[in-house]
Each structure stands twice: as C-alpha cells, then as structure tokens.
Enzyme design. Structure first.
Site, PDB file in Angstrom:
ATOM      1  N   LYS A  79      55.648  23.351  90.353  1.00  0.00           N
ATOM      2  CA  LYS A  79      56.625  23.139  91.424  1.00  0.00           C
ATOM      3  C   LYS A  79      57.943  23.836  91.108  1.00  0.00           C
ATOM      4  O   LYS A  79      58.613  24.346  92.011  1.00  0.00           O
ATOM      5  CB  LYS A  79      56.874  21.641  91.614  1.00  0.00           C
ATOM      6  CG  LYS A  79      55.865  20.924  92.488  1.00  0.00           C
ATOM      7  CD  LYS A  79      56.337  19.505  92.747  1.00  0.00           C
ATOM      8  CE  LYS A  79      55.379  18.755  93.650  1.00  0.00           C
ATOM      9  NZ  LYS A  79      55.837  17.369  93.899  1.00  0.00           N
TER      10      LYS A  79
ATOM     11  N   ARG B  23      42.850  19.411  86.538  1.00  0.00           N
ATOM     12  CA  ARG B  23      43.573  19.925  87.698  1.00  0.00           C
ATOM     13  C   ARG B  23      43.056  21.312  88.068  1.00  0.00           C
ATOM     14  O   ARG B  23      42.372  21.978  87.279  1.00  0.00           O
ATOM     15  CB  ARG B  23      45.071  19.981  87.397  1.00  0.00           C
ATOM     16  CG  ARG B  23      45.469  21.019  86.363  1.00  0.00           C
ATOM     17  CD  ARG B  23      46.915  20.857  85.923  1.00  0.00           C
ATOM     18  NE  ARG B  23      47.815  20.921  87.066  1.00  0.00           N
ATOM     19  CZ  ARG B  23      49.111  20.583  86.986  1.00  0.00           C
ATOM     20  NH1 ARG B  23      49.619  20.140  85.855  1.00  0.00           N
ATOM     21  NH2 ARG B  23      49.881  20.690  88.042  1.00  0.00           N
TER      22      ARG B  23
ATOM     23  N   GLU C 296      55.392  13.152  94.479  1.00  0.00           N
ATOM     24  CA  GLU C 296      56.852  13.020  94.447  1.00  0.00           C
ATOM     25  C   GLU C 296      57.405  13.948  95.521  1.00  0.00           C
ATOM     26  O   GLU C 296      57.060  15.131  95.546  1.00  0.00           O
ATOM     27  CB  GLU C 296      57.400  13.399  93.072  1.00  0.00           C
ATOM     28  CG  GLU C 296      58.897  13.184  92.952  1.00  0.00           C
ATOM     29  CD  GLU C 296      59.431  13.532  91.567  1.00  0.00           C
ATOM     30  OE1 GLU C 296      60.666  13.465  91.395  1.00  0.00           O
ATOM     31  OE2 GLU C 296      58.624  13.883  90.683  1.00  0.00           O
TER      32      GLU C 296
END
Length: 572
Positions: A283, A273, A46
């Site tokens: 983020k 992850r 994104e």
C-alpha cells in the site's frame, strides 16, 4: 517463509482433488462442533488506501467460504483504528469494489470504531488482573528493551506500577491529558519469550487526532493485534482467515482472547498472500505512485487495484475465477501475470462483441467502387455466443486498414496485403492492391485497390481462396478515437528481488502506457459503455475508459492482447 518459483496455480487446486486446506479445517470444525454449527467469516481492511488484486483474493476466499456453507455469513469490517491515515474516501472505494465483485453488503458492514468502548473495557480487565501496564519508555527505548530474535528482552522499569497507578494513568491517557508518545499501554506477558510478538506488546497508543467516525472523542487508539481478536469475537466470527505474515501473531491473538471475558474464541487460519509478476502490492508503494504522479490515480489501469482493473475493463467474474483457480496454499509463491491474462482472455472470448477498429490507419481507395456510394454489410457480433446476433456496418469507396497489414516487399508467410496480392476484407469483399501512393519523402500515404463485387460477404462464388483477412473501417463513417495500450508497470519479474541499492521506482516500465491518438473505429463504438468490453478484431480486448470516454471522443483501454502468430514469426 521463502517464495517458490513462478507458478500458475496451487497444485491442490489445479488437480481439483477436493477442498483446500482451509475448507478441510472448517469441515472438521463443523463435524466436531468446535465453533458451532455455522460458518462466519470476515474481511477486515484498514481504510487507508484502495483495495488491490491481493485483497480481491482474500475477499473471494472469505466471502466465498461463507457462501459455500448453509447459513454462512460474512462481514466487511473496517479496521479503522489509526485516524491519521484513514479517510472516508477509502471507505467508500472499498464498499464500491466489493459490491462490484458481486457480494451483497446489506447489513454486512461493520467498523472497529463501533467497539471502542468494549476495547477499553477489555483493557481495564487486563490492567485490573495485573496483565497490562502503562509504560513511559520512549519508542526508541522500547525497541532497545525488546531485545532481538536471538537475545531476550528486559523488563521496563515501569512494568511493576501498581494496578491503581496504571488505572489512573490509563484514564488520563483516554482523556487527552498526555502528549502523543508520552505513554503507552502494554500487555504484561514475557520479555524473554522466543516469539518477539509476545514481549509485552503495545495495546493502546496516544494519538490526539480526529477520527473519521468518532471525531475527537478518543485520544487513545488500540493496536491491531489487541483489537483484531476482540473484533472477531464481538461479531461472532468462527474462522479468522488472514495471510501468512500473521502466523507468528496467532499466539498473541489467542492470549488476548484467553485473558478477558470474550463472547467466543474464533480460530485464526493463515494462508499465502497473492504475489504477481511485474507488480507491487505494498500500500505504501501504491500510495507513493499516486501522490508522486507516476500513475493516473488509484484507478490507473496499470495499477493492481480493483478500481484500476475495473477501469481497464477486467470483469468481476474474471477476477473471481482467477482468485478461485490460483487456489490457497501455506507456501508463498509468485503467480505469473500471464495466467491472469489467460483467464481474462478466455472469459472475454465468450462474452465480448467483435468490432473493427484501426489503430494505425492507412487509407485504401477502391478505385472501381462508385464515388459517393456506400452500403451496409452484415457482421456477426460474437461467433462464440449463439444469441449475440448481427449488426450492420457501413462500407464505402475509401476505407482504412492497419498500416502493418501492408508490405511493399513482403517476405514469405506474409498473408496480408501487398502489390498485386488479393485479400479478404472481413464481412465485405475481396480486394487487390494495384498502386502504392507515396509522398515526397517516400512515405506510403494511401493504396489504390480494386474490389470484386461478386465476393460480398467475404466469399468468392468461383470458390477461390485467399489466406489473408483484414479488418477495416469506412473512412466516411469512421469515428476518431484514442486507444491506450498497457503493459506491466514494472520491468522486474519478481519485485522482491531488487538489486542492492535500487528501489522499486528504478524498475518502472517506460512503455507501460502507449497512447494512440489517431485511431479509427466503426461508428457503433461511439456509443460504447465503460465496463462493456469488445474484441477489436485481430488486436485484442478493449473497454471504454470510465474517466475519459465520451461519444464525441471515444477513449478505449486495452484489457488484454490477442495472440499474434505473425508477431511471433517476426520475433524469431
């Protein structure tokens, strides 16, 4: 899933016993023809922030898998479905980071916004089939109706709207006739489903916002879970590889694909992850660090962003090797940042030229060397690389050495300079300290030494040995430079283990950046190019700062430190 203790790399990868579990799945699919005869992967960021090292792992995994198989393809697809947070700046930074890693993006860049019309057609299919409806509950009411993991939800009073009414309202939503949040399109699945993601999830929300690519054409934007599978299907993705937090979303991924006429049905596979010690990957946290001025932008070398690592001096090959060696797993774990440093250090040891820089200078006057005289001495650029060649560096009567390379009253095992002691100057001569000059406060201001002219090149013709070898810079020819020393940004090893009542900012490391402004470097470093790392002898690996470095005032960032045996002794 919980996290394991700090580890170096996935056991399967450390032993190199064969392909990881993802490649095993792909190999089986290719053998059975489940997803065709080729592999097509994607990386779907994104564009609402800069990529970090965790994204680098995902990029290397997705793109690397595609490169492993004949005819394999990979896509960079921007998931630009939230116009309120996305910016063209982020799009450009993501492309720049991926190309820096060495992946060719020619004809490989796609956008979710390219498929907005097709998404809407899929939504119409669901509504016409009675599998989606327009809900008019508020966001708070939707949360209340949804239930909890242990109690079922309940149906919205708007769930049984007619197909005709849903189609009309959806069209009005699309045309901007409603305010943000006034209505929402939801899938009609099962409000008592054990997986809460299946409890009538949202499909479209109203956002009367300008999109960075489509402008004001759209007033509704698709939710990620709705759009994700369709993006994959439209692009012909065979294996949709994502992180473990999407594991519980896989049934929804499949449901959306199964209930429309999609071009194909990609397979979603989840992996753990990347989590690093003394680091945050969120983020939101990274954006707060930038906007609050706690760091020097997204490319601050203390940040885990790819742009920060690049500015610091980490090479793309080191980052790709790190991603490869930590491997992939189905279990979350915490990787020790020291392992990343080890990878960087190993690579730069092979590739970085050796140069001399004095970070805390102490002047040495060689009293028996003629005043006004200077000469050039030969220095090898990199003993690890046969073709690295040599260079010449100036030597003169006055030089600088590191202040901590001298002790007036040295303890045992201190093999550096001291009164009456002889040491070797790297590439130059043996010198012996004769006098210590101090100011009124008793601070040492300079040393007076003599040199042995028979030891040019650092060897004595009589075969005598010295244990100490010091780096140095000619005072007459030295270039003033600023050097920045970096440590981890946070003091807490596992940032998911914060004390109750504390936030991540409470663990900021006050010593994460130390700026040394009075450094002296050899003249060749005035022409240093950002991205071309050097080993400052006995100090570490450094690279010119891409933002602040100039030939008039060089600025160097420490990429990674060297091991210091004397520092270990002092610590003990």
């Amino acid at each position: 899933m919980g996290k394991e203790n700090i580890v170096i790399a996935d056991e399967n990868e450390k032993g190199k016993k064969g392909p990881d579990f993802i490649r095993q799945i792909i190999n089986h699919d290719l053998e059975t023809g489940k997803n065709g005869t080729s592999v097509h992967t994607r990386f779907p960021p994104e564009p609402n922030g800069y990529l970090h090292i965790g994204h680098a792992k995902s990029i290397c995994l997705n793109f690397g898998i595609a490169e492993d198989y004949e005819g394999g393809k990979y896509n960079l697809r921007f998931d630009d479905t939230n116009p309120e947070k996305e910016e063209t700046e982020y799009v450009k930074s993501i492309i720049r980071d991926i190309e820096w890693l060495g992946f060719d993006l020619t004809d490989r860049i796609f956008y979710a916004s390219d498929y907005f019309e097709q998404f809407y057609e899929y939504a119409l299919q669901l509504v016409k089939a009675g599998k989606a409806y327009v809900d008019s509950l508020s966001a708070e009411e939707i949360r209340e109706y949804r239930g909890t993991p242990t109690t079922p939800g309940k149906n919205s009073p708007y769930r049984d709207r007619s197909v005709e009414e849903n189609l009309e309202m959806l069209e009005n939503m699309k045309n901007g006739k409603y305010k943000d949040g006034e209505h929402i399109l939801r899938a009609k699945i099962d409000m008592s489903h054990v997986n809460m993601n299946m409890r009538d999830p949202a499909i479209y929300r109203i956002k009367n916002a300008t999109h960075h690519r489509t402008g004001d054409k759209w007033h509704i934007y698709p939710m990620y879970d709705f759009a994700h599978g369709y993006e994959d299907a439209i692009e012909g993705i065979t294996h949709s590889i994502c992180t473990l937090e999407f594991e519980n979303h896989r049934p929804l991924y499949d449901w959306f694909l199964d209930n429309v006429t999609a071009p194909c049905h990609p397979q979603q596979i989840e992996f753990a992850r990347l989590n690093l010690t003394n680091t945050v990957m969120s983020k939101r946290y990274l954006l707060e660090l930038v906007t609050s001025g706690l760091v020097d932008g997204w490319d601050d070398p203390r940040m885990p962003t790819i742009s920060g690592l690049r500015r610091k001096g980490v090479t793309p090959s080191a980052l790709k090797r790190f991603a490869r060696e930590i491997g992939v797993s189905k279990v979350n774990s915490l990787i020790d940042m020291n392992f990343f440093d080890f990878i960087i250090r190993e690579e730069l040891n092979e590739t970085a030229d050796r140069v001399m820089a004095v970070l805390d200078p102490l002047k040495v006057v060689i009293t028996n060397y003629d005043e006004g005289k200077s000469e050039l001495v030969d220095a090898e650029n990199n003993p690890q690389a046969e073709d690295a060649g040599n260079r010449q560096i100036p030597f003169s009567r006055e030089i600088y050495i590191e202040r901590d390379d001298f002790m007036e009253e040295p303890p045992k095992k201190f093999f550096r300079l001291a009164p009456g002691k002889e040491v070797r100057l790297k590439h130059a001569y043996f010198i012996t300290c004769n006098d210590v000059i101090k100011d009124k406060e008793g601070n040492i201001t300079e040393l007076h030494c003599t040199y042995d002219p028979e030891t040019k090149g650092g060897n004595a013709p009589d075969g005598r040995k010295v244990k100490g070898t010091l780096h140095w810079v000619s005072a007459e020819h030295a270039v003033d430079a600023e050097v920045r020393l970096y440590e981890p940004l946070f003091t807490l090893e596992d940032m998911s283990d914060m004390e109750e009542g504390k936030v991540y900012k409470d663990y900021l490391n006050p010593a994460s950046l130390v700026i040394l402004e009075n450094c002296k470097v050899e003249p060749s470093l005035a022409d240093a190019v950002p991205g071309n790392p050097y080993q400052f002898l006995r100090k570490g690996y450094f690279s010119a700062d891409s933002r602040y470095h100039t030939s008039e005032k060089p600025v160097f960032n420490r990429v990674v430190a060297l091991k210091d045996s004397w520092a270990k002794i002092q610590k003990k």
